[in-house]
Write a protein that holds these residues in place. Structure first.
Motif, mmCIF file in Angstrom:
data_model
loop_
_atom_site.group_PDB
_atom_site.id
_atom_site.type_symbol
_atom_site.label_atom_id
_atom_site.label_comp_id
_atom_site.label_asym_id
_atom_site.label_seq_id
_atom_site.Cartn_x
_atom_site.Cartn_y
_atom_site.Cartn_z
ATOM 1 N N MET A 1 1.282 -1.051 0.424
ATOM 2 C CA MET A 1 0.007 0.006 0.214
ATOM 3 C C MET A 1 0.989 1.190 -0.339
ATOM 4 O O MET A 1 1.507 1.111 1.029
ATOM 5 N N SER A 2 0.476 2.231 -0.993
ATOM 6 C CA SER A 2 1.376 3.482 -0.817
ATOM 7 C C SER A 2 0.718 4.558 0.379
ATOM 8 O O SER A 2 0.078 4.503 1.026
ATOM 9 N N GLU A 3 1.801 4.751 0.993
ATOM 10 C CA GLU A 3 1.691 5.789 1.753
ATOM 11 C C GLU A 3 0.790 6.784 1.460
ATOM 12 O O GLU A 3 1.508 7.944 0.659
ATOM 13 N N PRO A 4 0.045 7.763 2.472
ATOM 14 C CA PRO A 4 -0.485 8.510 2.293
ATOM 15 C C PRO A 4 0.241 9.526 2.543
ATOM 16 O O PRO A 4 1.057 10.206 3.603
ATOM 17 N N VAL A 5 -0.005 11.319 1.914
ATOM 18 C CA VAL A 5 0.422 12.092 2.220
ATOM 19 C C VAL A 5 0.919 12.363 3.719
ATOM 20 O O VAL A 5 2.074 13.015 4.254
ATOM 21 N N TRP A 6 -0.714 12.198 4.420
ATOM 22 C CA TRP A 6 -0.622 12.699 5.888
ATOM 23 C C TRP A 6 -0.508 11.343 6.461
ATOM 24 O O TRP A 6 -0.338 11.968 7.870
ATOM 25 N N ARG A 21 2.441 4.206 26.889
ATOM 26 C CA ARG A 21 2.269 2.870 26.510
ATOM 27 C C ARG A 21 4.001 2.946 25.580
ATOM 28 O O ARG A 21 4.425 4.380 25.195
ATOM 29 N N VAL A 22 4.844 2.397 24.976
ATOM 30 C CA VAL A 22 5.523 2.080 24.520
ATOM 31 C C VAL A 22 5.283 1.053 22.846
ATOM 32 O O VAL A 22 4.781 -0.096 23.624
ATOM 33 N N ARG A 23 5.738 2.113 22.484
ATOM 34 C CA ARG A 23 5.509 1.319 20.779
ATOM 35 C C ARG A 23 6.676 0.510 21.056
ATOM 36 O O ARG A 23 7.915 0.640 21.365
ATOM 37 N N THR A 24 6.350 -1.082 20.250
ATOM 38 C CA THR A 24 7.594 -1.986 20.393
ATOM 39 C C THR A 24 7.102 -2.596 18.707
ATOM 40 O O THR A 24 8.145 -3.576 19.092
ATOM 41 N N GLY A 25 6.772 -2.078 17.711
ATOM 42 C CA GLY A 25 6.966 -2.512 16.343
ATOM 43 C C GLY A 25 6.820 -1.261 15.991
ATOM 44 O O GLY A 25 6.098 -0.369 16.138
ATOM 45 N N GLU A 26 6.840 -2.136 14.452
ATOM 46 C CA GLU A 26 5.617 -0.243 13.206
ATOM 47 C C GLU A 26 4.072 -0.966 13.419
ATOM 48 O O GLU A 26 3.746 -2.039 13.862
ATOM 49 N N ILE A 27 4.443 0.376 12.910
ATOM 50 C CA ILE A 27 2.619 0.057 13.187
ATOM 51 C C ILE A 27 1.829 0.393 11.613
ATOM 52 O O ILE A 27 2.865 0.671 10.871
ATOM 53 N N GLU A 28 1.521 -0.374 11.712
ATOM 54 C CA GLU A 28 1.051 -1.215 10.531
ATOM 55 C C GLU A 28 0.041 -0.974 9.917
ATOM 56 O O GLU A 28 -1.410 -1.103 10.338
ATOM 57 N N ARG A 29 -1.034 0.150 9.021
ATOM 58 C CA ARG A 29 -1.864 0.122 7.954
ATOM 59 C C ARG A 29 -2.537 -0.995 7.698
ATOM 60 O O ARG A 29 -2.116 -1.744 6.974
ATOM 61 N N VAL A 30 -3.507 -1.622 8.085
ATOM 62 C CA VAL A 30 -4.396 -2.957 7.868
ATOM 63 C C VAL A 30 -5.082 -3.288 7.208
ATOM 64 O O VAL A 30 -6.017 -4.161 6.717
ATOM 65 N N ARG A 31 -5.527 -1.929 7.344
ATOM 66 C CA ARG A 31 -7.210 -1.050 6.184
ATOM 67 C C ARG A 31 -7.106 0.184 5.545
ATOM 68 O O ARG A 31 -7.117 0.867 6.394
ATOM 69 N N GLU A 32 -7.256 0.125 4.280
ATOM 70 C CA GLU A 32 -7.655 1.427 3.819
ATOM 71 C C GLU A 32 -8.627 1.281 3.216
ATOM 72 O O GLU A 32 -8.108 0.499 1.490
ATOM 73 N N ARG A 33 -9.390 2.109 3.232
ATOM 74 C CA ARG A 33 -10.470 2.343 1.948
ATOM 75 C C ARG A 33 -10.858 3.625 2.002
ATOM 76 O O ARG A 33 -10.723 4.571 2.370
ATOM 77 N N PRO A 34 -11.996 3.457 0.893
ATOM 78 C CA PRO A 34 -12.103 5.676 0.649
ATOM 79 C C PRO A 34 -13.157 5.839 1.734
ATOM 80 O O PRO A 34 -12.571 7.132 1.880
ATOM 81 N N TRP A 35 -13.266 5.160 2.678
ATOM 82 C CA TRP A 35 -14.359 5.963 3.626
ATOM 83 C C TRP A 35 -12.722 5.602 5.512
ATOM 84 O O TRP A 35 -13.519 7.030 6.533
ATOM 85 N N TRP A 49 -5.853 1.007 18.574
ATOM 86 C CA TRP A 49 -5.791 1.385 16.934
ATOM 87 C C TRP A 49 -6.168 1.891 16.998
ATOM 88 O O TRP A 49 -6.418 3.187 17.447
ATOM 89 N N PHE A 50 -5.587 3.338 15.363
ATOM 90 C CA PHE A 50 -5.744 4.040 14.506
ATOM 91 C C PHE A 50 -6.466 3.758 13.524
ATOM 92 O O PHE A 50 -6.316 2.903 13.068
ATOM 93 N N LYS A 51 -7.483 5.135 14.078
ATOM 94 C CA LYS A 51 -8.457 5.314 12.739
ATOM 95 C C LYS A 51 -8.728 6.407 12.428
ATOM 96 O O LYS A 51 -8.389 8.012 12.948
ATOM 97 N N ALA A 52 -8.188 6.739 10.883
ATOM 98 C CA ALA A 52 -8.694 8.047 10.220
ATOM 99 C C ALA A 52 -9.605 8.257 8.789
ATOM 100 O O ALA A 52 -9.613 7.329 8.143
ATOM 101 N N ASN A 53 -10.771 9.049 9.665
ATOM 102 C CA ASN A 53 -12.031 8.891 8.487
ATOM 103 C C ASN A 53 -11.784 9.509 7.084
ATOM 104 O O ASN A 53 -11.063 10.902 7.424
ATOM 105 N N GLY A 54 -12.641 9.196 6.135
ATOM 106 C CA GLY A 54 -12.395 10.375 5.290
ATOM 107 C C GLY A 54 -13.458 11.591 5.259
ATOM 108 O O GLY A 54 -13.851 11.582 6.415
ATOM 109 N N PRO A 55 -13.633 12.359 4.501
ATOM 110 C CA PRO A 55 -14.257 14.061 4.743
ATOM 111 C C PRO A 55 -14.918 13.764 5.126
ATOM 112 O O PRO A 55 -16.010 14.088 5.525
ATOM 113 N N GLY A 56 -16.323 12.609 4.447
ATOM 114 C CA GLY A 56 -17.637 12.386 4.868
ATOM 115 C C GLY A 56 -18.189 12.154 5.956
ATOM 116 O O GLY A 56 -18.954 11.556 6.368
ATOM 117 N N LEU A 57 -17.215 11.135 6.986
ATOM 118 C CA LEU A 57 -16.728 11.178 8.600
ATOM 119 C C LEU A 57 -16.084 11.209 8.777
ATOM 120 O O LEU A 57 -15.860 10.931 10.609
#
Length: 311
Positions: A1-6, A21-35, A49-57
């Motif tokens: 998956m290509s890396e989003p600019v943000w 908390r202390v991070r123990t590994g790489e942050i992995e994007r596990v799902r990328e959808r338009p939303w 868990w990190f979630k970034a919503n699309g502009p409509g949500l």
């Protein structure tokens, strides 16, 4: 998956909000959808868990914070939210009900009953949720939304039924059940079971302020597929009644069932609008992939029983 600019900004924000908390590994994007984009962050106390919503949500982030304050035993309270960007960071909440060994009809009855109780508890906060940007899809607004959608999609069969659909929305608007928050995509994969066996509702990106019963359009369809049952099977009727029981002081069983039938008919407008919001800002390939989502749900308006003839 290509890396989003943000993404570099998001990584820095995640690192700054791990709450000790202390991070123990790489942050992995596990799902990328338009939303939305979802990522998992391994830490010394388990995944975050990190979630970034699309502009409509974007409103989901603020809604998650509000729900975490109002109902911490029934949702996942976020570690942090960035409302303007629609970002949220949440602790792990356990396995989904679908992943658990207890995902049977009894678990679904409990799911729907507890969800109805939560809806009633939150009714007083409906104005606050609207202030957070949660869409207003009350019955009075649905005909206007439908008219706009019909102007954008050539659906003559639905256009012919527009007067009748308006009548059904008006009837639903007269329900004594108060408007409130409805999830709009509630099923066993959007409910977590924590270590204490508590159910916690998550993934509120499709939520709206509407007639509360609207949720069951999706919930009962998923349950029917999950258990390979007809909607009128006795087991499905028990699920329906488990949801309706917490509302039993607001109408007779027949009145509540009629109201539910109305919401699972005109609720298709809400589902079409949820997909429209989900695809806001999507690129051409994503729009092509999900092109049938909005007209497909609108098509549900001409399927099923003729409710105008049933009282």
């Amino acid at each position: 998956m290509s890396e989003p600019v943000w993404w570099p900004r998001a990584v820095a924000w995640i690192e700054a909000n791990l709450d000790g908390r202390v991070r123990t590994g790489e942050i992995e994007r596990v799902r990328e959808r338009p939303w939305s984009t979802v990522a998992t962050v391994p830490t010394t106390t388990g995944p975050v868990w990190f979630k970034a919503n699309g502009p409509g949500l974007l409103y989901e982030a603020g809604l998650l914070r509000a729900l975490g304050s109002l109902a911490p035993d029934r949702v996942i309270t976020p570690l942090a939210v960035q409302v303007e960007r629609g970002w949220s960071l949440l602790p792990d909440g356990g396995r989904t009900l679908r992943e658990s060994a207890q995902d049977g009809l009894a678990a679904w009855e409990r799911l729907l009953s507890e969800y109805a109780v939560l809806q009633r508890e939150l009714v007083a906060h409906t104005p606050d949720f609207l202030g957070l940007g949660v869409p207003d899809l009350s019955p009075a607004t649905l005909p206007g939304h439908l008219d706009r959608l019909l102007g954008e999609h050539e659906l003559p069969e639905i256009a012919e039924q527009r007067p009748r659909l308006g009548e059904l929305c008006a009837e639903l608007g007269g329900s004594p059940v108060p408007l409130g928050l409805q999830h709009d995509d509630l099923h066993d994969a959007n409910v977590l079971v924590d270590a204490q066996g508590r159910y916690r509702f998550f993934d509120w990106g499709d939520a709206s302020i509407a007639h509360p019963f609207t949720t069951l359009l999706v919930s009962l369809r998923v349950a029917a597929r999950r258990f390979e049952l007809d909607q009128e099977a006795p087991e499905m009727l028990r699920l329906r009644d488990a949801y309706l029981e917490p509302w039993s002081d607001l109408g007779t069983p027949a009145e509540l069932r009629r109201t539910l039938a109305l919401t699972t008919k005109v609720g298709a407008i809400s589902r079409a609008l949820a997909w429209e919001r989900a695809l806001l800002g999507a690129d051409e390939s994503a729009l092509a992939e999900w092109a049938e989502a909005v007209p497909g749900w609108l098509g549900e308006l001409v399927n099923g029983p003729d409710l105008a003839a049933r009282r």
